[in-house]
Design an enzyme around this catalytic site. Structure first.
Site, PDB file in Angstrom:
ATOM      1  N   HIS B 261      29.584  -8.651 -18.301  1.00  0.00           N
ATOM      2  CA  HIS B 261      29.029  -8.805 -19.640  1.00  0.00           C
ATOM      3  C   HIS B 261      29.965  -8.083 -20.603  1.00  0.00           C
ATOM      4  O   HIS B 261      30.374  -6.963 -20.332  1.00  0.00           O
ATOM      5  CB  HIS B 261      27.623  -8.206 -19.685  1.00  0.00           C
ATOM      6  N   ARG B 277      26.645 -10.008 -31.492  1.00  0.00           N
ATOM      7  CA  ARG B 277      27.763 -10.848 -31.890  1.00  0.00           C
ATOM      8  C   ARG B 277      27.244 -12.151 -32.494  1.00  0.00           C
ATOM      9  O   ARG B 277      27.824 -12.685 -33.430  1.00  0.00           O
ATOM     10  CB  ARG B 277      28.684 -11.098 -30.702  1.00  0.00           C
TER      11      ARG B 277
END
Ligand SMILES: Cc1cc2nc3c(=O)[nH]c(=O)nc-3n(C[C@H](O)[C@H](O)[C@H](O)COP(=O)(O)OP(=O)(O)OC[C@H]3O[C@@H](n4cnc5c(N)ncnc54)[C@H](O)[C@@H]3O)c2cc1C
Ligand code: HEM
Ligand code: HEM
Ligand code: SF4
Ligand code: F3S
Ligand code: FES
Lengths: 249, 655, 243
Positions: B261, B277
């Site tokens: 990740h 994000r």
């Protein structure tokens, strides 16, 4: 389902809880009224006697005395079922509450909420128990005196509450006891009300910190009033409101 | 003091996470006696960490309209980069809706459809979506990477927690015997038949031989092999896979398939959600430069997980990482989103930053680093969950390679896997336990008990100035993250294998500093160490051998997916007294959806070079040769051949 | 962050009940503080570098599994999410009271909570068996959210450890237990009616055991609105008791 108690017992428990809580509230409300009555001494002996006399003549005082004694006993019995019986247990409680408080500023201040000292309520409860115990002793003594006052001619020439008796008694050395009782009762009642409000859900409407403020306000307001009253009873202070009745003793 | 004892049960489940408990329920519901072992009270298993959600094609909300298991199948197989067993993927997608509805029945407070206008934040922009009145109160879905539709069911921000509590409550209701703080140290087995396990109490250190007719391993992932570079819990040692490995006959599948990740909080490794994000957060290097802009001008920070992780690792390896005293990291910058947005939409991120880094993301940048997240590989099982090569042994959940994830698991598919596999595998475990007889003497149990005792005694007896086990552990972790991490290449992997073998060697000399009675935490860690290093070597060896890039496995020296040579699954066995695994390969399984473009990532690959018919023909025999035990139904019986065509043509690829 | 680093003194309660020669006591460890240092990092470093026999529990190390409750300078909290930067130089760590001691800082919260769940039958009492082929039963999102709010408890035991009553009366369901009762009471899927709950809730082991010390509410790391939960229970008993 694991039954911890049979149905009638559950209802009984609910009743106990209500009796202890409601009797506490009733006593607290009575105490405010009581403070105003006793506070009538601020207007001088005449005002005090007039008020006492009127209440007695209208037969308000006598049943109230009996009622309050009953409430007092009921509350003492039902509320004290929460008091840990053993000294060891009470000490354990105290240590826990103190430990909880020692975190100081180390406790991360959750979600920006005002840091509300965590141990306060635990300590308050412990002091509620302590003050309750003091009240049992001093309050019973006071109630016995009052009972005698109202129903017998033991003090003074006539049956009933009289400023002369009161003043004599307080000046005669009982004032320290009253001072202690006053402090304990005010503390016990305001904290009790605060806790009662939280327990039954006032916290959903008013923030706990607000309720806590109200509690402190009540405590100090009545305490100050009581102290002034006591000062008059003890003879350290002239009745400040005597001018209301035109008396100038 | 009594230090060993014997216990008999119908079904032994090793692992009290979602997969293990759901499986146990199935057996207990059949009236079998079930015993669960778990390192921690079941509710503290790592399943509780999953926040995102669980995929099931219900199609209840506007953005999920028209969703069905075929879509889910398509997404899952594409996501796996064709590494998945497509029959298993099919069983999974068909069962997932039932699994999620059953959880609703067990009390999971799923987020529900709110009719009327709903506000969302998609890729930095606020959007309003109107939900239909007739769907009011059905399970709601959220958007997850790699899915064509909104399909992920969720319970606010605590899906795994809510599910685990609901399932564990059912386990308690059914009166299933749970031994928490108890670790399986070894399987009891003979002649290809498993008879239970040796359990060690983590309260007292006492050993118990648990004899069982059927044994299930559901011990979750092995993230701790990557030391602190993992989002996994500290108890994810992978010891279930390790003890199966130890038998020498049970193979582990696709161990080189490790998911990373991009944004693990540094240095704690705690997951910082992708939503940051999605909402417009930037990744910065030491020079506070947005390296993703230059590397991926198109998608920038929003490129897929593996792509972003690779670029981040590149920065770190090229010395562009910032320093903090714990090793290099990068920055996730959310400051420009503003405090209000952060507090409203990314509340958990704000909390995590406050609690674990002591910072406010509205004021400071967040230290992050790509972090190991999920293990697609595990104990290779057939579609019933029965381990290859060992009758009476089953595996489910993250510990297993059932294999619906292939080389890349989609978000939300692993919670779903735990429940679906728990239901299906649980049923076959129950059938097995009822059909077969528990038929072994205590002599066998005693033999394995003796072996475990001897192992413990050897650890305690060793003195001198050998290395500390914790030093070996962290060395292993460094090798894994640096050489067997996101980017792989031949020379690094070769080095990794040999350095890990050194670790294995050191493990034989390590000296304990604590020898007191009881569970002895250091001894407990020591007993896990060898198994962990073996898993690490297997991951590295598998990655070294696989000269292609597929899903999460990325070889710099072989950047293309190679279906001609590598449309197959790695199987690894650890023969006794060796220092490296024996690798072999089997076909990935029957193929329905032909290999092609995933719809994202590289659009090039090396073609299979033969027809699917040819490929499919040999699957059964080749897998049987690798030790696959016969399943209850013949292979391929659960396939819905060609069903994907009905949806694949509607939009071509995923969004 | 770059201010001069402190050297922390960590005083830890030590006792291994498995060791017949052991006596309860404390031991001090010195450790240099580093940025982002949590008690999880402190304790693992002590175990890995100074004293390998030290027992403590961590699992998720991200404040969601509830393993790591302990008394930090007297206050129950999750060690994994406690930054040393928020603590004084001298840190005292004790195991949570109430729970059975496993060793050093490790206590058996798991058993306590399993017993609690059994006591309050903390599972859905289904109205009808699950029908695998039916659509899910509908439920409003608000209702679901309310249940979730109370379902968020991670069984860390901090509330229990901080509650005077739970410390003294083993039978008391405790803050987390009361919360669990409320969670199922408000769940429309649960078949138990108010009458059935009345017997469990309305007694000294139930909500009337609580005397309003409020420490539970203040220490809960998940910030559960525990006081409101008790008020809800009290009002429910009132309604059930005088119907
Ligand atoms: C931070 C994070 C977020 C995630 N979010 C999502 C998500 O949003 N959606 C999704 O689908 N997936 C998500 N996942 C993945 C998913 O949570 C896991 O894959 C899944 O929960 C694994 O469940 P399990 O039952 O297989 O194993 P676990 O829940 O890990 O359980 C393992 C069990 O085995 C026991 N055990 C281990 N070894 C032994 C032994 N030797 N002896 C006895 N017992 C043993 C442990 O005590 C534990 O009870 C996430 C993972 C992480 C790390
Ligand atoms: C006879 C001596 C007394 C004793 C021993 C006593 C004791 C207690 C105790 C132990 C409690 C806590 C009960 C609980 O938490 O459930 C309590 C509550 C309370 N007491 Fe008293 N008390 C006494 C007298 C009084 C008096 C004179 C008043 C009024 C002025 C009073 C008002 C209250 C109130 C309002 C509460 C809160 C009730 C609740 O929370 O349910 N008490 N008392
Ligand atoms: C039964 C009804 C009561 C009556 C008629 C009554 C009457 C009085 C009177 C006349 C006084 C003045 C002092 C005196 O004469 O001795 C007094 C003072 C006082 N009473 Fe009572 N009382 C009653 C109940 C209580 C109770 C239940 C309490 C609390 C436990 C209480 C607490 C006090 C205190 C603290 C004072 C001193 C007040 C001050 O000086 O400010 N009384 N009361
Ligand atoms: S209510 Fe809060 S403090 Fe209590 S166990 Fe649950 S999460 Fe922990
Ligand atoms: S601390 Fe205990 S007494 Fe009640 S308010 Fe909390 S349960
Ligand atoms: S380790 Fe899970 S809550 Fe702290």
């Amino acid at each position: 389902m694991v039954k911890q108690s049979e149905p009638p017992q559950a209802r009984q428990q609910l009743v106990y809880e209500l009796v202890s809580g409601l009797s506490g509230i009733a006593l607290a409300i009575f105490m405010w009224g009581h403070m105003i009555l006793v506070g009538s001494i601020l207007t001088g002996e005449r005002g005090f006697n007039w008020l006492a006399g009127t209440l007695e003549d209208l037969y308000i005082a006598q049943p109230t005395v009996i009622g309050v004694i009953a409430l007092f006993l009921a509350h003492a019995v039902f509320a004290s079922r929460k008091i840990p019986a053993q000294l060891r247990e009470r000490r354990q409680l105290r240590d826990l509450a103190k430990g909880l408080g020692q975190s100081g500023k180390g406790w991360p201040n959750v979600a920006g909420a005002p840091a509300f000292s965590p141990h306060v309520e635990s300590m308050l409860w412990i002091w509620q128990v302590r003050t309750g115990m003091v009240i049992v002793v001093l309050g019973s003594f006071h109630l016995v005196l009052m009972g005698l006052d109202v129903f017998t001619p033991l003090f003074g020439e006539r049956i009933g509450i009289e400023a002369a008796t009161t003043l004599e008694r307080v000046r005669g050395g009982l004032w320290p006891l009253y001072a202690i009782l006053l402090l304990c009762v005010e503390f016990h009642a305001s904290v009790g009300l605060y806790r009662f409000a939280i327990k039954w859900g006032a916290g959903a409407r008013l923030k706990r910190s607000v309720l806590h403020r109200i509690e402190q306000l009540l405590f100090w307001a009545i305490l100050v009033f009581g102290v002034i009253t006591l000062a008059v009873l003890a003879g350290w202070l002239e009745p400040p409101l005597a001018f209301l009745l035109g008396d100038n003793t | 003091m009594k230090s060993r004892s014997l216990h008999t049960t119908d079904v032994l489940v090793i692992g009290g996470g979602l997969a293990g408990e759901r499986c146990a329920m199935e057996a207990a519901a059949e009236g079998l006696e079930v015993t669960i072992l778990s390192l921690v009270p079941p509710r503290r298993s790592h399943s509780c960490a999953a926040q995102g959600g669980m995929q099931a094609a219900l199609g209840n909300c506007v953005k999920g309209e028209g969703d069905n298991p075929d879509w889910h199948f398509l997404d899952t197989v594409r996501g796996s980069d064709w590494g998945a067993d497509q029959e298993v993927a099919r069983m999974f997608v068909d069962e997932a809706p039932r699994a999620v509805r059953e959880l609703a029945h067990f009390g999971v407070p799923w987020t529900r459809v709110r009719p009327g206008n709903n506000d969302y934040f998609v890729k930095g922009e606020p959007v309003v979506i109107r939900e239909a009145e007739e769907n009011a109160g059905l399970l709601m879905h959220r958007d997850f990477g790699g899915t064509a539709k909104w399909r992920t069911c969720y319970a606010s921000a605590g899906t795994g927690h809510a599910i685990l509590y609901a399932i564990d409550s059912e386990v308690i209701r059914l009166g299933i015997d749970v031994w928490d703080r108890c670790e399986a140290l070894a399987l009891i087995h003979e002649n290809g038949r498993c008879w239970g396990a040796i359990a060690r109490s983590l309260r007292t250190g006492e050993l118990t031989a648990v004899l069982a007719n059927a044994t299930v391993i559901a011990t979750g992932g092995y993230g701790r092999i990557y030391g602190k570079y993992t989002t996994n819990a500290t108890i994810n040692y992978g010891s279930g896979a390790a003890i199966a490995f130890e038998t020498g006959v049970v193979p582990l599948g696709n161990m080189e398939a490790v998911q990373f990740h991009p944004t693990g909080l540094w240095p704690s490794g705690i997951l910082v959600t992708e939503g940051c994000r999605g909402d417009g957060g930037h990744l910065l290097n030491r020079e506070l430069e947005r390296f993703m802009v230059q590397r991926e001008p198109e998608k920038q920070e929003l490129a897929s997980r593996d792509v972003v992780s690779r670029h981040m690792m590149d920065q770190i390896q090229n010395g562009n990482g910032a320093e903090s005293g714990y090793g290099p990291h990068l920055w996730l910058d959310l400051r420009h989103l503003g405090a209000e947005h952060l507090h409203q939409k990314l509340r958990e991120v704000v909390d995590i930053c406050r609690d674990f880094a002591g910072i406010d993301p509205a004021q400071s940048m967040i230290p992050v680093r790509p972090t190991q997240h999920y293990s697609m590989g595990g104990i290779r099982v057939n579609k019933d969950g029965q381990a290859y090569g060992m009758a009476g042994l089953f595996a489910a959940g993250e510990a297993a390679c059932w294999d619906m994830h292939g080389f890349n698991r989609l978000g939300g598919n692993s919670l779903a896997e735990t429940i679906v596999a728990g239901r299906l595998v649980g049923r076959s475990v129950a059938a097995f336990a009822r059909r077969e007889k528990l038929d072994t003497g205590t002599a066998l149990a005693r033999r394995f008990l003796d072996a475990c005792e001897a192992d413990i005694a050897a650890w305690l007896a060793r003195t001198g100035d050998g290395p500390r086990i914790y030093a070996i552990q962290s060395r292993m972790a460094e090798i894994m993250i640096n050489k067997v991490g996101i980017f792989r290449n031949g020379p690094d992997l070769e080095q990794a294998v040999s350095e890990l073998q050194d670790c294995l060697h050191d493990c034989g000399h390590a000296v304990l500093h604590s020898k007191g009675p009881g569970m002895n935490p250091e001894l407990s860690d020591a007993l896990r160490l060898q198994g962990m290093i073996r898993l690490a070597i297997t991951i590295a060896s598998g990655a070294l051998a696989r000269t292609e890039s597929r899903g999460a496995h990325f070889r710099r020296d072989f950047p293309l997916r190679d279906d001609r040579h590598w449309l197959k699954r790695t199987l690894a066995r650890w023969p006794a007294d060796t220092t490296s695994p024996r690798l072999s390969y089997e076909p990935v399984g029957l193929i329905d959806l032909p290999p092609g473009h995933r719809g994202y990532g590289k659009a090039e690959w090396i073609e299979l070079g033969k027809s699917l018919e040819e490929y499919n023909q040999s699957v059964g025999t080749l897998q049987d040769a690798e030790g696959r035990l016969a399943s209850e139904e013949p292979q391929g019986s659960r396939m819905s051949w060609g069903a994907w065509k009905s949806v694949a043509t509607t939009t071509g690829t995923s969004k | 962050m770059n201010a001069k680093t402190r050297r922390l003194t960590v005083e830890i309660f030590r006792f291994n009940p498995q060791d017949p020669d052991a006596t309860p006591g404390t031991e001090c460890y010195e450790i240099d503080e580093s940025p982002y240092m949590t008690l999880y990092i402190v304790l693992t470093r002590i175990r890995e570098e100074m004293d390998a026999s030290l027992q403590f529990d961590f699992s998720c190390r991200s404040a969601i599994c509830g393993s790591c409750g302990m008394l930090v300078n007297g206050r129950p909290m999750l060690a994994c999410r406690t930054l040393t930067a928020s603590l004084p130089q001298h840190i005292r760590l004790y195991p949570l009271p109430v729970f059975e001691l496993v060793g050093d800082l490790s206590v058996d919260t798991g058993r306590w909570f399993r017993n609690m769940v059994q006591q309050v039958e903390g599972w859905i009492h289904e109205r009808a068996p699950f029908d695998p082929d039916a659509q899910e039963e509908r439920m409003s999102d608000d209702e679901s959210l309310a249940i979730y709010e109370s379902d968020r408890c991670i069984e860390c035991g901090c509330c229990v450890a901080s509650c005077g009553v739970a410390n003294l009366k083993p039978g008391f369901a405790g803050p987390a237990g009361l919360n669990r009762m409320a969670r199922f009471m408000m769940d429309p899927r649960d078949a138990r009616d108010d009458e059935a709950w009345f017997d469990v809730v309305s007694n000294e082991d139930g909500v009337f055991g609580c005397i309003g010390m409020m420490a539970c509410h203040d220490v809960c790391p998940k910030e559960l609105p525990l006081l409101e939960v008790y008020a809800y229970l009290r009002r429910k008993t009132l309604a059930a008791g005088f119907r």
